[in-house]
Design a protein around this motif. Structure first.
Motif, PDB file in Angstrom:
ATOM      1  N   ILE A  17       0.835  -1.215   0.000  1.00 58.66           N
ATOM      2  CA  ILE A  17       0.000   0.000   0.000  1.00 58.66           C
ATOM      3  C   ILE A  17       0.870   1.266   0.000  1.00 58.66           C
ATOM      4  O   ILE A  17       1.001   1.945  -1.006  1.00 58.66           O
ATOM      5  N   GLU A  18       1.493   1.554   1.144  1.00 60.22           N
ATOM      6  CA  GLU A  18       2.212   2.834   1.308  1.00 60.22           C
ATOM      7  C   GLU A  18       3.421   2.934   0.385  1.00 60.22           C
ATOM      8  O   GLU A  18       4.312   2.089   0.436  1.00 60.22           O
ATOM      9  N   GLY A  19       3.444   3.954  -0.439  1.00 65.35           N
ATOM     10  CA  GLY A  19       4.563   4.154  -1.356  1.00 65.35           C
ATOM     11  C   GLY A  19       4.393   3.395  -2.663  1.00 65.35           C
ATOM     12  O   GLY A  19       5.217   3.501  -3.554  1.00 65.35           O
ATOM     13  N   THR A  20       3.308   2.593  -2.763  1.00 64.89           N
ATOM     14  CA  THR A  20       3.084   1.788  -3.969  1.00 64.89           C
ATOM     15  C   THR A  20       1.768   2.157  -4.653  1.00 64.89           C
ATOM     16  O   THR A  20       1.746   2.591  -5.794  1.00 64.89           O
ATOM     17  N   ILE A  21       0.636   2.003  -3.902  1.00 64.10           N
ATOM     18  CA  ILE A  21      -0.653   2.417  -4.495  1.00 64.10           C
ATOM     19  C   ILE A  21      -1.128   3.735  -3.883  1.00 64.10           C
ATOM     20  O   ILE A  21      -2.054   4.366  -4.380  1.00 64.10           O
ATOM     21  N   CYS A  22      -0.488   4.137  -2.776  1.00 61.16           N
ATOM     22  CA  CYS A  22      -0.917   5.326  -2.030  1.00 61.16           C
ATOM     23  C   CYS A  22       0.332   6.028  -1.515  1.00 61.16           C
ATOM     24  O   CYS A  22       1.309   5.359  -1.184  1.00 61.16           O
ATOM     25  N   SER A  25       2.850   9.873   2.476  1.00 61.42           N
ATOM     26  CA  SER A  25       2.420  11.042   3.252  1.00 61.42           C
ATOM     27  C   SER A  25       0.964  10.960   3.708  1.00 61.42           C
ATOM     28  O   SER A  25       0.597  11.577   4.696  1.00 61.42           O
ATOM     29  N   PHE A  26       0.117  10.166   3.011  1.00 57.57           N
ATOM     30  CA  PHE A  26      -1.287  10.061   3.442  1.00 57.57           C
ATOM     31  C   PHE A  26      -1.369   9.518   4.866  1.00 57.57           C
ATOM     32  O   PHE A  26      -2.109  10.040   5.699  1.00 57.57           O
ATOM     33  N   VAL A  27      -0.583   8.490   5.156  1.00 61.16           N
ATOM     34  CA  VAL A  27      -0.613   7.887   6.484  1.00 61.16           C
ATOM     35  C   VAL A  27      -0.017   8.847   7.512  1.00 61.16           C
ATOM     36  O   VAL A  27      -0.615   9.122   8.551  1.00 61.16           O
ATOM     37  N   LYS A  28       1.154   9.390   7.186  1.00 62.48           N
ATOM     38  CA  LYS A  28       1.865  10.245   8.152  1.00 62.48           C
ATOM     39  C   LYS A  28       1.221  11.619   8.308  1.00 62.48           C
ATOM     40  O   LYS A  28       1.189  12.165   9.395  1.00 62.48           O
ATOM     41  N   GLU A  29       0.723  12.170   7.195  1.00 58.45           N
ATOM     42  CA  GLU A  29       0.255  13.564   7.246  1.00 58.45           C
ATOM     43  C   GLU A  29      -1.260  13.700   7.305  1.00 58.45           C
ATOM     44  O   GLU A  29      -1.768  14.786   7.537  1.00 58.45           O
ATOM     45  N   LYS A 119     -10.747  10.205   2.957  1.00 57.51           N
ATOM     46  CA  LYS A 119     -10.824   9.503   1.671  1.00 57.51           C
ATOM     47  C   LYS A 119      -9.398   9.106   1.323  1.00 57.51           C
ATOM     48  O   LYS A 119      -8.482   9.903   1.520  1.00 57.51           O
ATOM     49  N   ALA A 120      -9.219   7.901   0.772  1.00 59.48           N
ATOM     50  CA  ALA A 120      -7.862   7.445   0.463  1.00 59.48           C
ATOM     51  C   ALA A 120      -7.446   7.906  -0.937  1.00 59.48           C
ATOM     52  O   ALA A 120      -8.101   7.555  -1.917  1.00 59.48           O
ATOM     53  N   PRO A 121      -6.357   8.694  -1.019  1.00 60.47           N
ATOM     54  CA  PRO A 121      -5.917   9.209  -2.327  1.00 60.47           C
ATOM     55  C   PRO A 121      -5.001   8.208  -3.036  1.00 60.47           C
ATOM     56  O   PRO A 121      -3.792   8.323  -2.955  1.00 60.47           O
ATOM     57  N   LEU A 122      -5.575   7.224  -3.720  1.00 56.68           N
ATOM     58  CA  LEU A 122      -4.730   6.273  -4.450  1.00 56.68           C
ATOM     59  C   LEU A 122      -4.217   6.912  -5.730  1.00 56.68           C
ATOM     60  O   LEU A 122      -4.882   7.782  -6.302  1.00 56.68           O
ATOM     61  N   LEU A 212       4.570  -5.993  -6.152  1.00 58.99           N
ATOM     62  CA  LEU A 212       4.937  -4.595  -6.391  1.00 58.99           C
ATOM     63  C   LEU A 212       5.063  -3.879  -5.053  1.00 58.99           C
ATOM     64  O   LEU A 212       4.107  -3.851  -4.272  1.00 58.99           O
ATOM     65  N   THR A 213       6.224  -3.304  -4.793  1.00 56.11           N
ATOM     66  CA  THR A 213       6.467  -2.604  -3.537  1.00 56.11           C
ATOM     67  C   THR A 213       7.480  -1.488  -3.736  1.00 56.11           C
ATOM     68  O   THR A 213       8.257  -1.525  -4.687  1.00 56.11           O
ATOM     69  N   ASP A 214       7.477  -0.517  -2.826  1.00 50.68           N
ATOM     70  CA  ASP A 214       8.482   0.548  -2.877  1.00 50.68           C
ATOM     71  C   ASP A 214       9.718   0.178  -2.069  1.00 50.68           C
ATOM     72  O   ASP A 214      10.708   0.900  -2.096  1.00 50.68           O
ATOM     73  N   ASN A 215       9.651  -0.936  -1.322  1.00 49.78           N
ATOM     74  CA  ASN A 215      10.688  -1.245  -0.340  1.00 49.78           C
ATOM     75  C   ASN A 215      11.634  -2.339  -0.848  1.00 49.78           C
ATOM     76  O   ASN A 215      11.214  -3.467  -1.109  1.00 49.78           O
TER      77      ASN A 215
END
Ligand SMILES: [Mg+2]
Length: 258
Positions: A17-22, A25-29, A119-122, A212-215
């Motif tokens: 999810i984080e850094g890949t589809i979303c 910053s959505f989670v942190k900010e 709302k989740a900004p994908l 698929l991942t950012d990590n």
């Protein structure tokens, strides 16, 4: 356009999810500050100390559910509003993965999504390709360190104002997802045995699965058990080293996959 070929035999795609589809910053900010902003209202609703005997009898269903979550904190922290507020803010600021805190955050976010405060900004290319891959008969999975419950909330409340399938600007992508993996049901994202479990659950051979991942560490562990893995590069993600850029396949949008 820049293109990366996907193994033609791929039948299942596992998405971080984080850094890949979303965005990260959505989670942190957004999510974490939203939880903190709701705390005075949540904690201020009840008389203290919070005990089983003290439950007020005029609570709404949500307020009562919330009270029962708060009762799971140690009694010393439930003695006063100030003590509980201080304890929770401390856990959040130190990013402690405390199970009761996670449950409380999950509940507050659930209410926020239902109220349309959240709302989740994908990424648009992620939304587009999730729908496309699903229509092509590929099976889609999520693997995130956020709980399965938090994953379903996020995928169920996607910000998609101009999408014809959206209901009041909100799109539910859960209908395209076959299953959800988290650190509870399969384990840590940086251990290869978690990816072996995912292979068993999906029931395809590793070469038929794409992750698929950012990590880089996650990709490395998935590759270790034979899963095709590609690093997704997005604005705001951690910078990749020169070696990583040479050693891994990279994409900048899901549209780069062919
Ligand atoms: Mg990630």
């Amino acid at each position: 356009m820049y293109q990366v070929a996907v193994n033609a035999s791929v039948k299942a795609i596992v998405l971080d999810i984080e850094g890949t589809i979303c965005s990260i910053s959505f989670v942190k900010e957004v999510l974490f500050p939203y939880f903190i902003s709701r705390l005075p209202k949540v904690l201020g609703r009840y008389p203290y100390p919070l005990t089983v005997e003290n439950i007020p009898n005029d609570l709404t269903e949500n307020e009562e559910l919330m009270y029962h979550i708060l009762l799971k904190f140690q009694p010393e922290y439930r003695s006063s509003y100030e003590a509980l507020d201080k304890y929770i803010r401390n856990l959040v600021s130190m990013d402690v993965k405390q199970p009761v805190l996670k449950e409380l955050q999950g509940f507050v976010w659930q209410v926020g999504y239902h109220n349309k405060d959240l709302k989740a900004p994908l990424y648009p290319d992620a939304i587009e390709n999730i729908v496309k891959w699903s229509k092509e008969g590929k099976k889609l999975y999520i693997y995130s360190s956020g709980s399965v419950r938090a994953q379903k909330l996020l995928l169920g409340h996607v910000d998609a104002a101009n999408n014809p399938d959206a209901d009041s600007g909100i799109l539910n992508l859960n209908k395209y997802i076959s299953d959800y993996f988290d650190t509870i049901n399969v384990g840590s994202k940086v251990e290869s045995k978690s990816y072996s479990k995912i292979i068993d659950i999906i029931g395809h051979s590793p070469e038929e699965i794409l992750f698929l991942t950012d990590n880089v560490n996650e990709a490395k562990n998935a590759l270790h058990v034979g899963i095709n893995s590609i690093i997704v590069v997005r604005d705001g993600n951690a910078e990749l080293s020169k070696d990583d850029k040479e050693n891994y396949k990279l994409i900048y949008s899901f549209n780069n996959l062919v």
